[in-house]
Design a protein around this motif. Structure first.
Motif, short mmCIF file in Angstrom:
data_model
loop_
_atom_site.label_atom_id
_atom_site.label_comp_id
_atom_site.label_asym_id
_atom_site.label_seq_id
_atom_site.Cartn_x
_atom_site.Cartn_y
_atom_site.Cartn_z
N ALA A 33 0.82 -1.22 0.00
CA ALA A 33 0.00 0.00 0.00
C ALA A 33 0.85 1.26 0.00
N ILE A 62 -1.58 0.13 -6.71
CA ILE A 62 -2.54 -0.85 -6.20
C ILE A 62 -2.32 -2.24 -6.80
N LEU A 114 -5.78 2.29 -1.00
CA LEU A 114 -4.49 2.02 -0.34
C LEU A 114 -4.36 2.82 0.95
#
Length: 245
Positions: free
Chosen positions: A116, A121, A163
């Motif tokens: 993250a 992603i 994230l």
């Protein structure tokens, strides 16, 4: 010569006149003064009254109110019917020390955090265990790619918001849910396993680090936390990333 029959008649008449002259004079009685000497009618309430017909007896019995028997002065100890009420499930323990989680769980958590922080992603894909046991995410269609699905629910097209949410979630405490079952998982944030009505002021601050005050008000209306949550199985598999109840 007077015959004996005539002489007897004369003597009888003379005697009658003498008696009438000596007897006291009685007042004449009016009709209203004449007493009724008719014998009284038989009392219908006596034992010799004529028996009632069976239909009349039924009517009389039905019209008599039935008085219930009084409760006994001494009541025996009788078992009372107790309504079975299942005890409420105890609240899940909130854990802040990550060292209390199994090593596979700690490892997967750290891998998700590391992915993250990159801002990409797609780095999450290898951690989703592609295949039959793939991480459960909110899909719009059954065959949708999980990374594309996360981008679809993000506030931006690149999934950066998702994230950031993951990092916020992993900064809170966690709970162990469905312990001892096939659905057992270590879940972040711990709000997924605790009633919002029982949150302390400090825990409310932690909740507002993830959601807005408006979100909290809506959650309280529904009675439970309904934002993002992450689940990791005891053997270290990323089980789900879900949104909602």
């Amino acid at each position: 010569m007077i015959s004996s029959r005539v002489r007897l008649f004369r003597l009888t008449s003379a005697l009658t006149l003498m008696l009438a002259s000596t007897a006291p004079t009685l007042p004449a009685l009016a009709l209203s003064d004449i007493k009724d000497i008719t014998p009284p009618a038989a009392d219908t309430s006596s034992d010799e009254a004529e028996p009632l017909a069976s239909d009349e007896e039924d009517v009389i019995e039905d019209s008599i109110p039935v008085i219930p028997d009084p409760d006994p002065l001494i009541k025996r100890n009788e078992p009372e019917a107790v309504e079975s009420v299942e005890p409420p499930e105890p609240a899940a323990e909130v854990i802040y020390d990550i060292e209390k989680a199994p090593e596979p769980v700690r490892r997967m958590r750290q891998l998700i955090i590391d992915a993250a922080t990159t801002g990409d992603i797609s780095k999450l894909r290898p951690l989703m265990n592609p295949g039959p046991d793939q991480t459960v995410v909110p899909l719009q269609t059954p065959d949708q790619d999980p990374i594309e699905a996360l981008k679809a629910i993000s506030g931006d097209s690149d999934g950066i918001e998702v994230l950031a949410i993951l990092l916020d979630i992993f900064s809170t405490g966690f709970v162990q849910l469905d312990k001892g079952t096939a659905d057992e998982a270590y879940v972040w944030p711990y709000f997924a396993g605790k009633s919002l009505a029982l949150l302390t002021p400090q825990e409310k601050v932690e909740l507002l680090r993830i959601v807005t005050a408006g979100d909290v008000a809506e959650m309280q209306e529904y009675g439970n936390y309904n934002f993002f949550r992450v689940g990791i199985t005891p053997d270290g598999r990323w089980k789900f990333l879900s949104v909602g109840d």
